[in-house]
Design a protein around this motif. Structure first.
Motif, PDB file in Angstrom:
ATOM      1  N   LEU A 189      -0.200  -0.690  -4.943  1.00  0.00           N
ATOM      2  CA  LEU A 189       0.509  -0.840  -6.207  1.00  0.00           C
ATOM      3  C   LEU A 189       0.393  -2.291  -6.651  1.00  0.00           C
ATOM      4  O   LEU A 189       0.663  -3.206  -5.866  1.00  0.00           O
ATOM      5  CB  LEU A 189       1.970  -0.442  -6.047  1.00  0.00           C
ATOM      6  CG  LEU A 189       2.778  -0.388  -7.350  1.00  0.00           C
ATOM      7  CD1 LEU A 189       3.599   0.883  -7.419  1.00  0.00           C
ATOM      8  CD2 LEU A 189       3.697  -1.606  -7.469  1.00  0.00           C
ATOM      9  N   THR A 190      -0.033  -2.510  -7.885  1.00  0.00           N
ATOM     10  CA  THR A 190      -0.176  -3.859  -8.431  1.00  0.00           C
ATOM     11  C   THR A 190       0.918  -4.108  -9.464  1.00  0.00           C
ATOM     12  O   THR A 190       1.694  -3.210  -9.807  1.00  0.00           O
ATOM     13  CB  THR A 190      -1.545  -4.041  -9.100  1.00  0.00           C
ATOM     14  OG1 THR A 190      -1.606  -3.216 -10.286  1.00  0.00           O
ATOM     15  CG2 THR A 190      -2.667  -3.632  -8.148  1.00  0.00           C
ATOM     16  N   GLY A 231      10.808   3.711   1.214  1.00  0.00           N
ATOM     17  CA  GLY A 231      10.091   2.556   0.672  1.00  0.00           C
ATOM     18  C   GLY A 231       9.437   2.832  -0.661  1.00  0.00           C
ATOM     19  O   GLY A 231      10.080   3.323  -1.603  1.00  0.00           O
ATOM     20  N   LEU A 232       8.163   2.529  -0.767  1.00  0.00           N
ATOM     21  CA  LEU A 232       7.441   2.652  -2.029  1.00  0.00           C
ATOM     22  C   LEU A 232       7.374   4.094  -2.517  1.00  0.00           C
ATOM     23  O   LEU A 232       7.469   4.354  -3.723  1.00  0.00           O
ATOM     24  CB  LEU A 232       6.035   2.066  -1.871  1.00  0.00           C
ATOM     25  CG  LEU A 232       5.113   2.146  -3.092  1.00  0.00           C
ATOM     26  CD1 LEU A 232       5.793   1.601  -4.339  1.00  0.00           C
ATOM     27  CD2 LEU A 232       3.814   1.385  -2.814  1.00  0.00           C
ATOM     28  N   PRO A 281       0.828  -1.210   0.000  1.00  0.00           N
ATOM     29  CA  PRO A 281       0.000   0.000   0.000  1.00  0.00           C
ATOM     30  C   PRO A 281       0.857   1.252   0.000  1.00  0.00           C
ATOM     31  O   PRO A 281       2.004   1.238   0.483  1.00  0.00           O
ATOM     32  CB  PRO A 281      -0.776  -0.120   1.308  1.00  0.00           C
ATOM     33  CG  PRO A 281       0.156  -0.864   2.218  1.00  0.00           C
ATOM     34  CD  PRO A 281       0.894  -1.841   1.329  1.00  0.00           C
ATOM     35  N   ILE A 282       0.304   2.322  -0.525  1.00  0.00           N
ATOM     36  CA  ILE A 282       0.951   3.621  -0.434  1.00  0.00           C
ATOM     37  C   ILE A 282      -0.002   4.541   0.311  1.00  0.00           C
ATOM     38  O   ILE A 282      -1.144   4.751  -0.103  1.00  0.00           O
ATOM     39  CB  ILE A 282       1.319   4.183  -1.825  1.00  0.00           C
ATOM     40  CG1 ILE A 282       1.974   5.567  -1.690  1.00  0.00           C
ATOM     41  CG2 ILE A 282       0.143   4.220  -2.754  1.00  0.00           C
ATOM     42  CD1 ILE A 282       2.663   6.030  -2.953  1.00  0.00           C
ATOM     43  N   GLU A 334      -4.657   0.011  -7.596  1.00  0.00           N
ATOM     44  CA  GLU A 334      -6.026  -0.319  -7.241  1.00  0.00           C
ATOM     45  C   GLU A 334      -6.224   0.008  -5.764  1.00  0.00           C
ATOM     46  O   GLU A 334      -5.275   0.330  -5.046  1.00  0.00           O
ATOM     47  CB  GLU A 334      -6.340  -1.792  -7.502  1.00  0.00           C
ATOM     48  CG  GLU A 334      -5.598  -2.757  -6.593  1.00  0.00           C
ATOM     49  CD  GLU A 334      -5.981  -4.207  -6.814  1.00  0.00           C
ATOM     50  OE1 GLU A 334      -6.605  -4.493  -7.851  1.00  0.00           O
ATOM     51  OE2 GLU A 334      -5.659  -5.042  -5.956  1.00  0.00           O
ATOM     52  N   GLY A 335      -7.470  -0.070  -5.305  1.00  0.00           N
ATOM     53  CA  GLY A 335      -7.763   0.192  -3.902  1.00  0.00           C
ATOM     54  C   GLY A 335      -8.794   1.288  -3.734  1.00  0.00           C
ATOM     55  O   GLY A 335      -9.243   1.910  -4.701  1.00  0.00           O
TER      56      GLY A 335
END
Length: 423
Positions: free
Chosen positions: A248-249, A315-316, A224-225, A254-255
């Motif tokens: 992030l996929t 991280g992301l 997740p972000i 998505e989400g």
């Protein structure tokens, strides 16, 4: 009376028909009722939303005018009272969403099916009869309904029929859109089925890529972000922004935050080929604060270490900066600061409809009358997601499914009283 589809809309139609004294036969292709309903409740059953009725209705966009009388007749408050009648207490969460106290879908569904099958205990009429593993095949030449049943093809005639067959997402749970050619063959006007509340594939983030880089996919897919603010500018130049989180996929994003924008992003992609969004990676910081921190001398420290220590970027979020900015942009403090507050991302396509939470399109409202009866097929009523409307997640989808199911069942009763057709 036949109801085809044993999801929330179909079961509510069956309940309305039963309350009017009808003998109801429910057919469904799945082995048991409410399969998608149970899946929706896996992380907590979001029955409806507690916001006031006007903003609630606005969530349905272009479908508001058609759905408003139905939802006002069976509002979120009515839905909570109805659940209480099944022994299921509800509460309002911090986001305004309404859940059962135990958060689960299964107890509500069990109580509901028991009451439908054995209404005598509650002073009701004849029990609803369920026919599972019966896939609807359309109509025979004599007007009877055709089913692919465990023992072979079965044909039955009914005084009226309610179709509550869902859209075309999560086909393995029964909503496969197989009804589309059957209704089109009877002259019913349909809007194309499209994904709603869906994820998106990103456009190539650099030359030679199909989407994300291999590094980003392998290291961060599924993460997740958060927190993040997603913004999108419409054709009129109005900026729409919302804070939340997404995942992030391997192919994109998505989400819940993405779903809130999905209808507008999908339409933008259909119109222009891509949709451009921006991400505020630091919603708790002003642009001035970010610029000041980015400009601080970092000495021998790496950019990643500097941003982590000064702004908590790691991280992301750090990986996205490297993914979407060139080395020259990362080295320019003004550009980097702007990107931390508005990182551009281009979306190329919605994910396939079978992956979507819900479906847009279906039977157009001008193809049904005020009681949801098909104008071209008298005695056949439609309810739920197979009608042409869409809404965001948050309890709006279920509320409208319940309301249209109830309206279709009551509409069928009214039509029978007025027409007295011969079965």
């Amino acid at each position: 009376m036949a109801v085809i589809g044993a999801g929330p809309a179909g079961l509510m139609a069956a309940e309305a028909l039963q309350a009017g004294g009808a003998q109801v036969e429910v057919f469904d292709a799945m082995p048991s009722a409410g399969r998608k309903f149970l899946l929706a409740g896996r992380g907590g059953l979001n029955l409806t939303h507690s916001e006031s009725i006007e903003p609630f209705l606005d969530r349905f966009g272009a479908g508001r005018a058609s759905l408003e009388p139905l939802i006002r007749a069976f509002s979120p408050e009515h839905l909570r009272d109805w659940a209480a009648g099944l022994g299921v207490a509800t509460f309002v969460g911090s986001s305004g969403r309404v859940f059962p106290v135990d958060m689960k879908a299964a107890p509500l569904l069990r109580a509901w099916l028991h009451r439908l099958r054995e209404p005598a205990a509650a002073g009701g009429g004849p029990g609803v009869r369920f026919h599972m593993r019966h896939r609807w095949l359309g109509w025979a030449d004599d007007g009877s309904l055709r089913f692919d049943a465990p023992g072979g093809e079965r044909r039955e005639r009914f005084a009226a029929t309610v179709l509550a067959l869902g859209g075309a997402s999560w086909a393995r749970l029964g909503s496969d859109g197989a009804w589309v050619p059957l209704l089109r063959g009877r002259g019913v006007t349909l809007a194309p089925l499209r994904p709603a509340n869906c994820g998106f594939d990103v456009a190539p983030t650099a030359p030679g890529r199909a989407g994300w880089s291999e590094h980003l996919r392998t290291r961060f897919a599924g993460q997740p972000i958060k927190p993040v603010v997603l913004s999108w500018v419409d054709e009129a130049g109005h900026c729409h922004s919302q804070q939340g989180e997404f995942v992030l996929t391997e192919t994109g994003i998505e989400g819940s935050l993405v779903y809130a924008f999905s209808a507008r992003l999908r339409d933008a992609i259909e119109a222009r080929g891509t949709a451009a969004i921006t991400l505020d990676l630091l919603p708790a910081h002003s642009a001035e604060q970010v610029l000041a921190e980015v400009r601080r001398p970092r000495g021998s420290r790496s950019l990643s270490t500097h941003l982590k220590s000064r702004l908590g970027v790691q991280g992301l979020k750090m990986a996205l900066l490297h993914e979407l900015l060139t080395p020259e942009q990362l080295a320019d403090t003004a550009t980097l600061a702007r990107s931390l507050k508005a990182l551009p991302l281009s979306l190329a396509a919605p994910r396939p409809i079978d992956e979507a939470i819900s479906t847009a399109g279906g039977v157009r409202f001008d193809a049904v009358d005020a009681n949801l009866m098909l104008r071209d097929v008298p005695g056949v009523f439609c309810a739920g997601e197979m009608l042409d409307w869409e809404a965001p997640t948050g309890g709006y989808l279920l509320t409208a499914s319940f309301a249209t199911g109830r309206a279709a069942g009551q509409g069928a009763l009214a039509w029978l009283r007025d027409c007295r057709p011969v079965s």
